[in-house]
Design a protein around this motif. Structure first.
Motif: not given
Lengths: 339, 326
Positions: A244-245, A223, A248-249, A219, A215-216
């Motif tokens: 999941e990423a 980004e 969330r975005l 993301t 996820l990190n």
């Protein structure tokens, strides 16, 4: 008087030593009971040693091992390093299995070279070894059963490239680059993408099969590089973090996520369209196939089994997840899945 | 007649004194006996080799960790240094052919580890940042550096001599444990028999008193952390030769095992207590527990639970014993 005191405290200390030892002995005795049962009689024991216990995939594979072993009346055992990167522990587990004189070993080697010496030793001791999912270097050291990882990753790469009309940038979140399967999936995905001149490689990160890490990493990549429109999560844990990423975005309609494997979390993401497609292997069949190979060796049916037994794969997509074929494939991962 | 009796009594009281002074040794001996009975293969040459090889890296790390913990410090970066020095060493081995490459790899790894240790030491001794934070930081930095250097990929193409060293044995002793034993003996002598060793204890017991009595406290702290970094590099090299490849993440969590070993052996996180010898008993206890429970068929899940109980139990009994003694 003072001498008396000393003696008292000494004997107290002594008794504590024995108390503590008693606890240790209790553990051993309890363990010995279960161990003794394993050694009784001529019943054969097959030990399954995957590269980690952090991936549900291997638990499903073990379910296949257990089911098939039960059919033939074999006992099974499961040992896995609790930290996936502890290749030293996996080596020790194979050596211990040899010492325990198990009759066959089913292995998912974390490293193709590190596991070679213990596997050679097992085979020299007359214990057949079957590699599943990932194999050793050189490849012909053992019988190996897996999906054609390269081809399967290529299939899902094609699917993703077509969805974005062959234009954009793609990133890969791999689970490790140590296992042969982790490397093959990366290579297969990149080779298939290379056929699309409009697709540019944006980078690869490693999740170590931890969804939070995936996820990190995903993301951060999304980004920092808004041109990325395809991300490949190379196993269940990785794809889960990637989806999941994207969720969330709020990039569901912009970024195509494709994965490998499936668990309940991923299936829900496929249904809701966050994961567009995923390659499904057959973990249960993988375990069964490995037991079948060992069974043929035990019964003398074959002395030199085939070096490579390919398994089928199926691409499940956000469109076909309700097809009978997809439901069959998902049931390999989630036993009671009904669609 | 009489002398025989007194000899026996002497032996008995000696044994009791030994058990009292080292509960860990007593538990270790009992576990060895129990496992030998439960699994006859436990004492086989093959299994003893497996067991010793599995603790070789942790043993080397624990020697360094013992010094650090006695000064009331802690070195959390050990595992990351194992990974980093492993890939640096293995990478350097590929730069030159044959034994020249191996020597180059060993030198590069040892220099890298020593440099990280020096950094840990200087930061701990000369800034007000606690060792826990300093080494937590370098744990992260070195872990990242190892991934950066390799791009996350393991290094496989090692000279054949490296792996044959890591897999071969002299009798029941794998080559890699022999390295650990030599370093442990040197560490034990350094800690127990030298002026430097005594000042390590003094610093850990009371740093102000140590400074007031003229001991070079800061310099000794730097030395202690540098030693731990150097030994972590040796651990990285041993692990690389044992697993026939260098993985950037190979050392992950090894520092927890080395800390556990020191603590089981009676080392105190408050400093001033511990010996290399008793840390080695802690290492062996962890190894025997893991291997023995493996052999009798306890799952790897339960093993970590057992280890956790032993760590807490060891410190509990130790503190209880001290209260009784006072």
């Amino acid at each position: 008087m003072s001498g008396d005191k000393n003696d008292k405290s000494k004997s107290k200390i002594g008794s504590q030593a024995f108390c503590r030892a008693g606890v240790g002995l209790g553990i051993v005795a309890a363990a010995a009971l279960s161990g003794a049962a394993a050694q009784a009689g001529p019943q054969k024991t097959i030990e399954f040693i995957p590269s980690s216990n952090a991936t549900p995939y291997f638990l499903r594979e073990y379910a296949g091992v257990k089911a098939e072993a039960k059919k033939f009346g074999y006992k099974t055992a499961f040992q896995a390093p609790s930290v996936s990167v502890h290749v030293g522990k996996q080596i020790g587990m194979v050596y211990t299995a040899i010492t325990r004189k198990v009759d066959g070993i089913i292995l998912v080697p974390y490293s193709p070279t590190a596991l070679l010496p213990p596997v050679k030793k097992a085979m020299a001791a007359g214990i057949p070894v079957v590699a599943t999912d990932s194999t050793l270097t050189p490849m012909d050291a053992v019988t190996f059963t897996a999906v054609p990882n390269k081809k399967a990753a290529g299939a899902v790469a094609n699917y993703a490239a077509k969805m974005v009309d062959g234009k954009g940038e793609y990133a890969i979140i791999d689970y490790n680059l140590s296992t042969t399967s982790g490397r093959a999936r990366r290579d297969g995905f990149k080779e298939a993408m290379a056929k699309y001149p409009g697709m540019k490689f944006a980078g690869l990160r490693i999740s170590h099969s931890i969804p939070q890490t995936a996820l990190n990493e995903a993301t951060a990549m999304l980004e920092s590089n808004p041109k990325i429109n395809v991300i490949f999560g190379a196993n269940d844990r990785s794809a889960l973090g990637v989806a999941e990423a994207v969720k969330r975005l709020h990039l569901k309609n912009k970024v195509v996520v494709v994965g490998f494997d499936a668990d309940l979390g991923e299936i829900n993401y496929i249904k809701s369209g966050y994961i567009k497609a995923s390659v499904l292997q057959s973990p249960v069949t993988m375990g069964k196939t490995a037991v079948d190979v060992l069974h043929d060796i035990f019964t003398g049916k074959t002395k030199t089994p085939a070096k490579y037994l390919p398994l089928p794969f199926h691409v499940v997509t956000s469109k076909n997840y309700n097809d009978p074929k997809s439901i069959d494939a998902i049931q390999q991962y989630i036993a009671d899945y009904k669609g | 007649m009489n002398t025989q009796v007194s000899e026996r009594a002497g032996f008995r009281s000696g044994l009791i004194a030994f058990l009292n002074s080292s509960l860990v040794a007593a538990v270790l001996i009992l576990l060895v006996i129990a496992f030998s009975l439960a699994a006859p293969a436990f004492m086989s040459t093959n299994n003893v080799q497996t067991l010793l090889a599995s603790v070789a890296v942790i043993a080397v790390l624990s020697v360094g960790q013992t010094f650090v913990i006695i000064t009331a410090g802690i070195d959390l970066s050990q595992g990351a240094v194992v990974g980093l020095t492993g890939v640096m060493g293995a990478g350097a081995m590929g730069l030159a052919p044959g034994s020249g490459g191996i020597v180059l790899g060993i030198v590069v790894a040892l220099i890298t580890g020593t440099a990280v240790g020096l950094l840990n030491g200087v930061l701990t001794a000369y800034t007000r940042v606690p060792a826990f934070i300093v080494t937590l930081g370098t744990l992260s930095i070195m872990g990242g550096a190892a991934l950066l250097v390799t791009g996350g990929e393991p290094i496989y193409m090692l000279p054949a001599a490296v792996n044959s060293f890591g897999t071969n044995s002299v009798g029941v002793f794998p080559n890699i444990i022999l390295v650990s034993i030599v370093l442990a003996v040197m560490g034990h002598v350094l800690l127990g028999r030298t002026r430097f060793g005594r000042s390590v204890y003094a610093i850990g017991s009371n740093p102000r008193a140590a400074a007031l009595s003229g001991l070079p406290v800061r310099r000794n702290i730097v030395t202690v952390f540098t030693l731990s970094g150097f030994l972590s590099a040796v651990g990285g090299l041993l692990l690389t030769s044992y697993v026939n490849s260098a993985l950037p993440t190979a050392g992950q969590n090894y520092e927890l095992d080395s800390i556990a070993a020191v603590v089981i052996g009676g080392g105190s996180l408050f400093g001033g207590q511990g010996t290399v010898w008793s840390s080695m008993l802690g290492v062996l206890l962890i190894g025997v527990l893991n291997n023995g429970t493996d052999l009798v068929g306890v799952s790897s899940y339960s093993q970590t639970i057992i280890l956790g109980c032993v760590v807490i139990g060891a410190v509990f009994v130790d503190s209880f014993r001290k209260r009784v003694a006072v």
